[in-house]
Design a protein around this motif. Structure first.
Motif, mmCIF file in Angstrom:
data_model
loop_
_atom_site.group_PDB
_atom_site.id
_atom_site.type_symbol
_atom_site.label_atom_id
_atom_site.label_comp_id
_atom_site.label_asym_id
_atom_site.label_seq_id
_atom_site.Cartn_x
_atom_site.Cartn_y
_atom_site.Cartn_z
ATOM 1 N N VAL A 36 104.436 54.357 2.684
ATOM 2 C CA VAL A 36 103.585 54.591 1.479
ATOM 3 C C VAL A 36 102.014 54.192 1.617
ATOM 4 O O VAL A 36 101.360 55.051 1.029
ATOM 5 C CB VAL A 36 104.184 53.959 0.376
ATOM 6 N N LEU A 37 101.898 53.023 2.242
ATOM 7 C CA LEU A 37 100.536 52.578 2.543
ATOM 8 C C LEU A 37 99.733 53.647 3.622
ATOM 9 O O LEU A 37 98.702 53.907 3.336
ATOM 10 C CB LEU A 37 100.484 51.064 3.158
ATOM 11 N N ILE A 38 100.624 54.047 4.612
ATOM 12 C CA ILE A 38 99.877 55.014 5.640
ATOM 13 C C ILE A 38 99.919 56.321 4.786
ATOM 14 O O ILE A 38 98.560 56.817 4.980
ATOM 15 C CB ILE A 38 100.820 55.169 6.736
ATOM 16 N N ALA A 39 100.638 56.879 4.070
ATOM 17 C CA ALA A 39 100.591 58.149 3.511
ATOM 18 C C ALA A 39 99.398 58.001 2.269
ATOM 19 O O ALA A 39 98.592 59.024 2.245
ATOM 20 C CB ALA A 39 102.013 58.542 2.630
ATOM 21 N N GLY A 40 99.216 57.009 1.573
ATOM 22 C CA GLY A 40 98.309 56.980 0.600
ATOM 23 C C GLY A 40 96.976 56.921 1.218
ATOM 24 O O GLY A 40 96.219 57.522 0.777
ATOM 25 N N THR A 41 96.738 56.194 2.408
ATOM 26 C CA THR A 41 95.514 55.913 3.122
ATOM 27 C C THR A 41 95.040 57.214 3.605
ATOM 28 O O THR A 41 94.110 57.765 3.527
ATOM 29 C CB THR A 41 95.536 55.084 4.225
ATOM 30 N N ALA A 42 96.038 58.005 4.119
ATOM 31 C CA ALA A 42 96.038 59.519 4.666
ATOM 32 C C ALA A 42 95.397 60.531 3.688
ATOM 33 O O ALA A 42 94.511 61.086 3.822
ATOM 34 C CB ALA A 42 97.177 59.981 5.385
ATOM 35 N N LEU A 43 96.092 60.503 2.362
ATOM 36 C CA LEU A 43 95.927 61.278 1.403
ATOM 37 C C LEU A 43 94.224 60.827 0.926
ATOM 38 O O LEU A 43 93.604 61.829 0.527
ATOM 39 C CB LEU A 43 96.784 60.997 0.104
ATOM 40 N N MET A 44 93.901 59.562 0.865
ATOM 41 C CA MET A 44 92.603 58.909 0.453
ATOM 42 C C MET A 44 91.578 59.724 1.411
ATOM 43 O O MET A 44 90.533 60.154 1.019
ATOM 44 C CB MET A 44 92.440 57.706 0.561
ATOM 45 N N PHE A 45 91.778 59.670 2.704
ATOM 46 C CA PHE A 45 90.914 60.312 3.707
ATOM 47 C C PHE A 45 90.866 61.834 3.389
ATOM 48 O O PHE A 45 89.811 62.382 3.626
ATOM 49 C CB PHE A 45 91.303 59.856 5.125
ATOM 50 N N LEU A 46 91.888 62.376 3.276
ATOM 51 C CA LEU A 46 91.785 63.859 3.161
ATOM 52 C C LEU A 46 91.111 64.309 2.033
ATOM 53 O O LEU A 46 90.526 65.108 1.899
ATOM 54 C CB LEU A 46 93.468 64.262 3.121
ATOM 55 N N PHE A 47 91.345 63.695 0.719
ATOM 56 C CA PHE A 47 90.827 64.038 -0.518
ATOM 57 C C PHE A 47 89.199 63.661 -0.297
ATOM 58 O O PHE A 47 88.232 64.356 -0.658
ATOM 59 C CB PHE A 47 91.216 62.862 -1.718
ATOM 60 N N GLY A 48 88.915 62.545 0.393
ATOM 61 C CA GLY A 48 87.494 62.238 0.690
ATOM 62 C C GLY A 48 86.838 63.478 1.569
ATOM 63 O O GLY A 48 85.490 63.849 1.407
ATOM 64 N N TRP A 49 87.406 63.905 2.556
ATOM 65 C CA TRP A 49 87.044 65.069 3.369
ATOM 66 C C TRP A 49 86.816 66.326 2.605
ATOM 67 O O TRP A 49 85.673 66.791 2.801
ATOM 68 C CB TRP A 49 88.061 65.175 4.628
ATOM 69 N N PHE A 50 87.650 66.674 1.529
ATOM 70 C CA PHE A 50 87.527 67.777 0.829
ATOM 71 C C PHE A 50 86.471 67.724 -0.040
ATOM 72 O O PHE A 50 85.590 68.294 -0.388
ATOM 73 C CB PHE A 50 88.736 68.205 0.169
ATOM 74 N N LEU A 51 86.464 66.413 -0.607
ATOM 75 C CA LEU A 51 85.193 66.129 -1.416
ATOM 76 C C LEU A 51 83.832 66.070 -0.878
ATOM 77 O O LEU A 51 82.913 66.667 -1.631
ATOM 78 C CB LEU A 51 85.455 64.763 -2.035
ATOM 79 N N MET A 52 83.647 65.791 0.232
ATOM 80 C CA MET A 52 82.412 65.880 0.994
ATOM 81 C C MET A 52 82.053 67.013 1.510
ATOM 82 O O MET A 52 80.851 67.288 1.946
ATOM 83 C CB MET A 52 82.392 64.732 2.181
ATOM 84 N N LYS A 53 83.017 67.915 1.404
ATOM 85 C CA LYS A 53 82.643 69.333 2.338
ATOM 86 C C LYS A 53 81.566 70.089 1.236
ATOM 87 O O LYS A 53 80.771 70.764 1.532
ATOM 88 C CB LYS A 53 84.018 70.241 2.160
ATOM 89 N N ARG A 54 81.719 69.807 -0.178
ATOM 90 C CA ARG A 54 80.877 70.332 -1.000
ATOM 91 C C ARG A 54 79.306 70.061 -0.914
ATOM 92 O O ARG A 54 78.401 70.994 -0.882
ATOM 93 C CB ARG A 54 81.136 70.041 -2.407
ATOM 94 N N PRO A 55 78.975 68.560 -0.734
ATOM 95 C CA PRO A 55 77.467 68.143 -0.643
ATOM 96 C C PRO A 55 77.317 68.849 0.726
ATOM 97 O O PRO A 55 76.201 69.270 0.970
ATOM 98 C CB PRO A 55 77.566 66.975 -0.590
ATOM 99 N N ASP A 56 78.039 68.925 1.586
ATOM 100 C CA ASP A 56 77.814 69.494 3.028
ATOM 101 C C ASP A 56 77.410 71.021 3.159
ATOM 102 O O ASP A 56 76.317 71.525 3.411
ATOM 103 C CB ASP A 56 78.876 69.141 3.916
#
Length: 94
Positions: free
Chosen positions: A5-25
């Motif tokens: 659960v910790l690994i999946a949650g961390t991976a989801l946070m990184f994935l969400f951060g990656w999608f979120l940072m695409k907009r300013p990029d």
């Protein structure tokens, strides 16, 4: 179980951060393109000198290109054999 659960949650946070940072990029890329285009337009030659026989089509194309690169422009046409080019704007014949 807790580790997965910790690994999946961390991976989801990184994935969400990656999608979120695409907009300013994308915004910064577009902004950089606009800055580059405007600097290229400013480096364009502010004067067009036409010498000799030129066809009306070539003249129209030259004026069109000049107008595209210079939004606020006034075009003055004179005959250098009859009139010397004025030094300041108030001497121009309308």
């Amino acid at each position: 179980m807790e580790d997965s659960v910790l690994i999946a949650g961390t991976a989801l946070m990184f994935l969400f951060g990656w999608f979120l940072m695409k907009r300013p990029d994308r915004f910064l890329d577009e902004n950089q393109k606009h800055i580059k285009e405007s600097s290229e337009q400013q480096q364009a030659e502010p004067c067009v000198h036409l010498v000799g026989n030129i066809s009306p089509d070539e003249l129209e194309e030259t004026f069109s290109r000049f107008r595209n690169s210079h939004a606020h422009v006034e075009i003055v046409i004179y005959d250098s054999e009859q009139i010397s080019f004025p030094d300041n704007e108030s001497d121009w014949a309308q």
